[in-house]
Design a protein around this motif. Sequence first.
Motif, mmCIF file in Angstrom:
data_model
loop_
_atom_site.group_PDB
_atom_site.id
_atom_site.type_symbol
_atom_site.label_atom_id
_atom_site.label_comp_id
_atom_site.label_asym_id
_atom_site.label_seq_id
_atom_site.Cartn_x
_atom_site.Cartn_y
_atom_site.Cartn_z
ATOM 1 N N SER A 34 0.826 -1.209 0.000
ATOM 2 C CA SER A 34 0.000 0.000 0.000
ATOM 3 C C SER A 34 0.859 1.256 0.000
ATOM 4 O O SER A 34 0.568 2.227 -0.699
ATOM 5 N N THR A 35 1.951 1.236 0.780
ATOM 6 C CA THR A 35 2.834 2.395 0.824
ATOM 7 C C THR A 35 3.505 2.636 -0.529
ATOM 8 O O THR A 35 3.558 3.765 -1.022
ATOM 9 N N LEU A 36 4.001 1.546 -1.137
ATOM 10 C CA LEU A 36 4.651 1.689 -2.443
ATOM 11 C C LEU A 36 3.629 2.099 -3.504
ATOM 12 O O LEU A 36 3.940 2.887 -4.405
ATOM 13 N N ALA A 37 2.407 1.561 -3.391
ATOM 14 C CA ALA A 37 1.362 1.946 -4.349
ATOM 15 C C ALA A 37 1.067 3.432 -4.255
ATOM 16 O O ALA A 37 0.871 4.105 -5.271
ATOM 17 N N GLU A 38 1.048 3.963 -3.029
ATOM 18 C CA GLU A 38 0.806 5.399 -2.856
ATOM 19 C C GLU A 38 1.882 6.219 -3.560
ATOM 20 O O GLU A 38 1.595 7.261 -4.155
ATOM 21 N N ARG A 39 3.128 5.741 -3.512
ATOM 22 C CA ARG A 39 4.217 6.465 -4.175
ATOM 23 C C ARG A 39 4.050 6.442 -5.695
ATOM 24 O O ARG A 39 4.360 7.426 -6.385
ATOM 25 N N LEU A 75 1.899 -5.580 -6.209
ATOM 26 C CA LEU A 75 1.889 -4.446 -7.132
ATOM 27 C C LEU A 75 1.857 -4.910 -8.584
ATOM 28 O O LEU A 75 1.238 -4.270 -9.434
ATOM 29 N N VAL A 76 2.511 -6.039 -8.852
ATOM 30 C CA VAL A 76 2.444 -6.608 -10.202
ATOM 31 C C VAL A 76 1.020 -7.032 -10.521
ATOM 32 O O VAL A 76 0.494 -6.764 -11.600
ATOM 33 N N GLU A 77 0.349 -7.687 -9.556
ATOM 34 C CA GLU A 77 -1.026 -8.155 -9.764
ATOM 35 C C GLU A 77 -1.972 -6.989 -10.012
ATOM 36 O O GLU A 77 -2.950 -7.110 -10.751
ATOM 37 N N ARG A 78 -1.688 -5.851 -9.411
ATOM 38 C CA ARG A 78 -2.523 -4.666 -9.607
ATOM 39 C C ARG A 78 -2.170 -3.909 -10.874
ATOM 40 O O ARG A 78 -2.832 -2.940 -11.234
ATOM 41 N N GLY A 79 -1.113 -4.352 -11.553
ATOM 42 C CA GLY A 79 -0.739 -3.698 -12.792
ATOM 43 C C GLY A 79 0.023 -2.409 -12.600
ATOM 44 O O GLY A 79 0.125 -1.608 -13.536
ATOM 45 N N VAL A 91 8.101 0.947 -12.536
ATOM 46 C CA VAL A 91 6.733 1.444 -12.582
ATOM 47 C C VAL A 91 6.214 1.253 -13.995
ATOM 48 O O VAL A 91 6.880 1.613 -14.969
ATOM 49 N N ARG A 92 5.026 0.665 -14.111
ATOM 50 C CA ARG A 92 4.467 0.389 -15.434
ATOM 51 C C ARG A 92 4.086 1.691 -16.133
ATOM 52 O O ARG A 92 3.514 2.588 -15.532
ATOM 53 N N GLN A 248 -11.341 10.440 0.629
ATOM 54 C CA GLN A 248 -10.022 9.823 0.677
ATOM 55 C C GLN A 248 -9.942 8.681 -0.337
ATOM 56 O O GLN A 248 -10.950 8.133 -0.759
ATOM 57 N N SER A 249 -8.720 8.322 -0.717
ATOM 58 C CA SER A 249 -8.519 7.211 -1.637
ATOM 59 C C SER A 249 -9.139 5.931 -1.073
ATOM 60 O O SER A 249 -8.887 5.560 0.074
ATOM 61 N N LEU A 250 -9.941 5.257 -1.883
ATOM 62 C CA LEU A 250 -10.579 4.018 -1.444
ATOM 63 C C LEU A 250 -9.555 2.956 -1.080
ATOM 64 O O LEU A 250 -9.766 2.159 -0.158
ATOM 65 N N ASP A 251 -8.453 2.927 -1.790
ATOM 66 C CA ASP A 251 -7.417 1.934 -1.534
ATOM 67 C C ASP A 251 -6.925 2.042 -0.094
ATOM 68 O O ASP A 251 -6.725 1.041 0.588
ATOM 69 N N THR A 252 -6.758 3.273 0.370
ATOM 70 C CA THR A 252 -6.266 3.507 1.726
ATOM 71 C C THR A 252 -7.316 3.193 2.777
ATOM 72 O O THR A 252 -7.046 2.504 3.767
#
Length: 281
Positions: A34-39, A75-79, A91-92, A248-252
């Motif tokens: 989640s932290t890396l996704a936020e970045r 993160l790979v699974e989320r694309g 980063v894709r 707020q971001s739903l992911d968070t």
Amino acid sequence: MNEPIGQPPRHGVSGRRTGTGTDLMRTSGDQIASTLAERVLSGELAPNERLPPERQLAVEFGVSRPIIREALRALVERGLIDVEPSRGAFVRSTTGPGRFQSLDVEYLRRGTTARQLSEARLMIETEAVALAVDHADAVDLATLSAALDRVEASATPLERVRNDLAFHAALVAATHNPVIETMFASIQALTVELMVRSAGDAEIVRKSAPFHRVAFQAIVDRDPDAGRAAIRAHLSVAASTYGDDYDQSLDTTAARALRLIGSGEGLEEFLSDVLPRGVGD
């Protein structure tokens, strides 16, 4: 200002310092993901940019390299990233061959909020229920009835999420319109995140749950106006109950809600379990 990709960031895992040093409370693979996704989603890590090596990330987060690999797989699974053997994780890009990837990835990149998703669902589902009034056949009604019974019999918040998604998917399927079904499928991962946020709050469940049966009865009675009103009321509960989380971001918010519910699964694992095969891949 963004940190150089080759240097450990000055902020800790949570992005803040305390009087005793960097806050290193987040340690699970899901929390690190989640932290890396936020970045990535915030643009701190740009498209095609290389993530720090596993060794450096393990030091930063204070965990073992297998936990870092778990986070990178999520993160790979989320694309959001690609992992290239012998080169590392990148980063894709939002352009090129991966441009037409799952729309869920694009929604995540934009930090979709509960407000934005609710507005979209109101557009889709209020008209979907009206079309279901016209097109639902005996099989659709039986499917909806069974899904509704499962929602009402849900013994745990996480069971409620699974059954709630099945009910709304069955409602959309009752339109017999593949375009609307595809539109709903494109937001199912976000819809699950919204449901996770709601399912652990007894007051939200109390206010919103009865509208499932009202909407179903409207389809049975062939009353499109009653159906629209029920779905509108059901999806509007979040606006009056979420507080600051509504923007707020739903992911968070979903990741936090899942921990409060006490699930043994992380958000990525839960989404994988709940979503129909192929959705969000």
